[in-house]
Design an enzyme around this catalytic site. Structure first.
Site, mmCIF file in Angstrom:
data_model
loop_
_atom_site.group_PDB
_atom_site.id
_atom_site.type_symbol
_atom_site.label_atom_id
_atom_site.label_comp_id
_atom_site.label_asym_id
_atom_site.label_seq_id
_atom_site.Cartn_x
_atom_site.Cartn_y
_atom_site.Cartn_z
ATOM 1 N N GLY A 11 18.111 1.596 -3.113
ATOM 2 C CA GLY A 11 18.081 0.893 -1.823
ATOM 3 C C GLY A 11 16.657 0.716 -1.324
ATOM 4 O O GLY A 11 15.726 1.309 -1.850
ATOM 5 N N GLY A 37 15.034 6.556 -5.997
ATOM 6 C CA GLY A 37 15.481 7.823 -5.447
ATOM 7 C C GLY A 37 16.114 8.736 -6.479
ATOM 8 O O GLY A 37 15.795 8.661 -7.679
ATOM 9 N N ASP A 63 15.621 9.219 2.775
ATOM 10 C CA ASP A 63 16.208 10.479 3.232
ATOM 11 C C ASP A 63 15.279 11.675 3.002
ATOM 12 O O ASP A 63 15.554 12.761 3.496
ATOM 13 C CB ASP A 63 17.546 10.745 2.513
ATOM 14 C CG ASP A 63 18.602 9.711 2.857
ATOM 15 O OD1 ASP A 63 18.359 8.921 3.790
ATOM 16 O OD2 ASP A 63 19.648 9.687 2.193
ATOM 17 N N GLU A 96 24.074 9.842 8.858
ATOM 18 C CA GLU A 96 25.282 9.216 8.293
ATOM 19 C C GLU A 96 26.167 10.179 7.491
ATOM 20 O O GLU A 96 27.378 9.981 7.404
ATOM 21 C CB GLU A 96 24.907 8.019 7.419
ATOM 22 C CG GLU A 96 24.020 8.388 6.236
ATOM 23 C CD GLU A 96 23.575 7.181 5.416
ATOM 24 O OE1 GLU A 96 22.478 7.242 4.850
ATOM 25 O OE2 GLU A 96 24.323 6.208 5.321
#
Ligand code: ATP
Ligand code: MG
Length: 446
Positions: free
Chosen positions: A92, A183, A214, A313
């Site tokens: 992402g 990631g 994150d 989230e």
């Protein structure tokens, strides 16, 4: 705050090499390189302690675990005039991807004289011929203005691709050095690609640069884009607070990124000390009951007339427990939407009591991840790109570039993917969040 609790053996920190580096690094031929800040790290003792507080040998007499320092070496493995390098961005979006790509290209081109650099389009898909995504040439002109833009210039994708086809493409295209930006999923893919390269006996270097908004990669103090994300999240919280203050029983609810680790939520809470409740995946909370969040919200409204709640989230996933969790194309479990769930529960709770509630729900997630990097992250991506190139040109492989205890270091990929970095509920960061919000335990049983 680096809080590593598991044991790391010295052999876990070794960085693989493609072979002896025999070519004189062109950087050594510049006039007085040391005076220009180029310290060549040919001595293997240039290392950074994993735990800066432990300097004593352990019970078996082993020295404390450390990671190899990043930086230029006097000799390199690849001949810059013959090398073809490739860059791929996966997963992402995250602020700073473009400035990182630019930094790698400029370092390869100007400092090492590599002229053959390609960009792989749309993540791992770009290696698979059936998708038809052609490589693009990367040079100072093609990356001239990408660093000011958000999003991803090369494009990204999720979803598994066959490792053997990826390595077939690397071989067919004569790529000698691959830079992978991504990631946790990308690091797993990078390890599999590195393994396949090794199994085939190929001399293709692989250097990863961790990208995750994150900030949840082990042995990586901070990932690029994180500071920008926290700043963007802080703006959303400020909006929520203004809304909350401006109406009777005003409630601002902000949902932020953080699937498994709530670092963005925690840091944004600390950056703007207006948050009354910060909810993260690492810390369980109840909604109902005498100590649950709903009662705590009642108390806060009675005392102050407004409240701000920040939720990551991945928090509160127990409220969506299901045996048949849906997955995204990369195999990540699709999370229950805790933001809208809390919004609806808060509304119903106050409606049941016949109490007015003026709730504003803000979900800035996609705005947070696609904005251009701030100046701090642009400086950071510059360093990461430079060190990735130094490492790759020296013949080191199967590693990622990390910032650790304020030093840039080489971490073997397996070390970074063996655990996920999470907030320690008993550690200093979470304690600071609790001090800032003043929130109670939100648990009915101790
Ligand atoms: P983000 O931080 O945005 O989640 P990510 O790198 O974790 O980034 P993913 O979509 O999970 O994003 O993974 C990126 C790519 O790596 C995808 O193409 C995915 O299929 C692949 N991948 C993920 N996990 C593995 C794995 N265990 N082995 C091989 N490939 C993987
Ligand atoms: Mg991921």
């Amino acid at each position: 705050m680096n809080e590593i609790k598991h044991t790391v053996r010295p052999e876990d920190t070794l960085i693989p090499a493609l072979g002896p580096a025999k070519i004189v690094n062109p950087l050594t031929t510049m006039k007085a390189p040391e005076k220009r800040g180029f310290t060549f790290l040919d001595d293997d003792s240039a290392r950074v302690l994993i735990n800066p507080y432990s300097c004593e040998p352990d019970a078996d007499g082993n020295l404390p675990a450390s990671l190899e320092k990043a930086g230029p070496r006097r000799h390199i493995y690849f001949d810059p005039t013959k090398l073809k390098a490739a860059i791929v961005t996966c997963g992402g979006m995250c602020p700073g991807i473009n400035s990182l790509v630019r930094s790698i290209v400029l370092q390869l081109y100007y400092m090492y004289g590599v002229r053959n650099i390609v960009g792989v389009r749309y993540g791992l898909q770009g290696f698979i011929p059936s998708y038809g995504h052609d490589f693009i040439d990367l040079n100072p002109k093609t990356v001239q203005s990408i660093h000011g833009r958000g999003g991803s210039f090369l494009g990204m994708s999720r979803g598994p691709q066959p490792m053997d086809e990826i390595v077939d493409t690397l071989e067919r295209q004569n790529i000698g050095l691959l830079f992978m930006i991504g990631g946790d999923g990308t690091l797993h893919a990078a390890q599999s690609i590195h393994q396949e390269i090794t199994n085939r006996g190929l001399k293709i270097g692989l250097v990863a640069i961790p990208k995750t908004i994150d900030n949840d990669i082990c042995f990586v103090e901070m990932t690029f884009g994180f500071q920008t994300a926290v700043e963007a999240a802080t703006r959303a919280i400020l909006g929520a607070h203004n809304e909350a203050e401006g109406a009777p029983n005003g409630l601002g609810l902000v949902k932020l990124m953080g699937r498994h680790s709530g670092f963005v939520a925690a840091h944004a809470t600390l950056a703007l000390t207006e948050v009354n409740f910060c909810l993260v995946p690492e810390v369980d909370f109840d909604l109902d009951g005498p100590n649950g969040l709903l009662q705590a919200l009642n108390n806060r409204m009675t005392a102050r007339g407004h409240a701000v709640v920040v939720v990551a989230e991945g928090a509160g996933q127990k409220f969506f427990h299901t045996d048949h969790a849906e997955k995204d194309p990369s195999g990540n479990v699709r999370l229950g939407d805790i933001g809208t769930y809390l919004r609806d529960r808060f509304s119903a709770h106050f409606a049941d009591q016949g109490v007015e509630l003026n709730q504003k729900y803000i979900d800035p997630s996609y705005m947070v991840r696609s904005v251009p990097a701030n100046s701090g992250d642009r400086i950071f991506t510059g360093f990461l790109g430079h060190h990735a190139v130094h490492a790759g040109m020296s013949g080191r492989t199967g590693l990622l570039i990390s910032l650790w205890n304020n030093h840039y270091v080489h971490a073997p990929i397996p070390l970074a993917i063996c655990h996920r970095k999470k907030i320690d509920p008993c550690g200093g960061l979470w304690r600071a969040v609790l001090e800032s919000t003043g929130q109670p335990s939100l648990k009915n049983e101790a």
